[in-house]
Write a protein that holds these residues in place. Structure first.
Motif: not given
Lengths: 155, 155, 155
Positions: A74, A76-77, A79
């Motif tokens: 994922e 976002g994760l 990052a």
């Protein structure tokens, strides 16, 4: 058919049946200094080529400024993880390691933090993973060729 | 007894003797959001059922917000670990991962920090542990069913 | 030579050929409270004694205040790692674990952080390492005898 012929035939069976090993080396050269690559498909491909049904796979970075982990695919994760690692093991000018001419002290610490290897279980010819588990290669000092070993062991 | 009969008999030996695999899945549903469970007895039970005398056991969380470690079974230490993990990988509202609707960014980071798996050596049919080593399941996002795989490999 | 004689001969082959296990225990007693020991030569020695050509080696601390990692043999980096671990998992008087009379709460946390074990791939009778990889024993509560298990598995 002599007795000796039988013995030889059985010995061949010993090599084929009980335990197999299959080794593959991947090379990553990332565009960025730090980069995170989902390598699950490559691990699955090595497993298929091995023909192994039961066993496990060692996936291990062969360099000391990289890691391998199992977690979510994922963005976002990913990052979040990158920001978090930089906070816990930040780049600094003054690492003692830099007296050797290197500038990657933080890359070593990040590698220690996430670990450089995972062992993946294999059942019925598949990665025996939960629904969201993916294998990631974590590059902490990229823009050059780095190797990862995939060793499948089982029967 | 024909030569062919000998061959078949030997092939059966190949299956029984050299390498065995035994796989078990445990499900944990904790009462609390974070919880730490000593699962050494379950690992020992899987080993006994496997009948394996020499080899190793992979104990691996099948979820990406849980961990497995080997350390002490001492309640004060467990509370220290929990506090320490919350300090190093704290809950925050603003993880990018939360844009997906999740609220467990910190659970992923805690899982990366302690690692999601261990490999336990087996010698003479026992976990080859030092005096204080215990296998723990670390739940970082509980109150729902989560699985752990125990795979015993050896002979 | 009777048929029975053939069967016995083949059974012996089964023990010798497909899978071997070799276990060795090392004991470290460090002069200092925290100390980092390059144990690559001992791991290589265990591999040679095992005669194993393909497989892997589990190197695992048998105590809960020690770690094992794979990284660089560079003294500056080792000092950086030590300083970094003390920052992330510092000695404190007030760990709950100390109510037991122990004073090594931080040693447990450091052990969790770096992990207590590694799995090393073996190919063609050698540690299948990249150019700089070395196995380290990390002592976080030394000045007493601590054990490490080396288990070589393969064929």
């Amino acid at each position: 058919m002599s007795i000796r012929a039988v013995v030889c035939f059985m010995t061949q069976q010993l090599y084929d049946r009980p335990m197999r090993f299959y080794t593959e080396y991947l090379t990553f050269k990332t565009a960025k200094h730090r980069e995170y690559i989902n390598m699950t498909a490559q691990v699955e491909s090595a497993l298929r080529k091995s023909g192994i049904q039961e066993g496990m796979i060692l996936v291990s970075a062969m360099h000391i400024t990289a890691g391998v982990w199992v977690n979510d695919a994922e963005d976002g994760l990913i990052a979040d993880i990158d920001e978090w690692l930089e906070k816990l093991a930040p780049f600094r000018q003054d690492y003692r390691h830099h007296r050797t001419g290197e500038t990657n002290g933080d890359s070593h610490l990040k590698s220690l933090l996430v670990h450089h290897e995972v062992v993946v279980p294999v059942t019925k010819g598949k990665l025996d993973f939960g629904p969201w588990q993916q294998v990631y290669y974590a590059e902490f000092d990229g823009q050059r060729s780095k190797r990862v070993i995939i060793k499948v062991m089982g029967e």
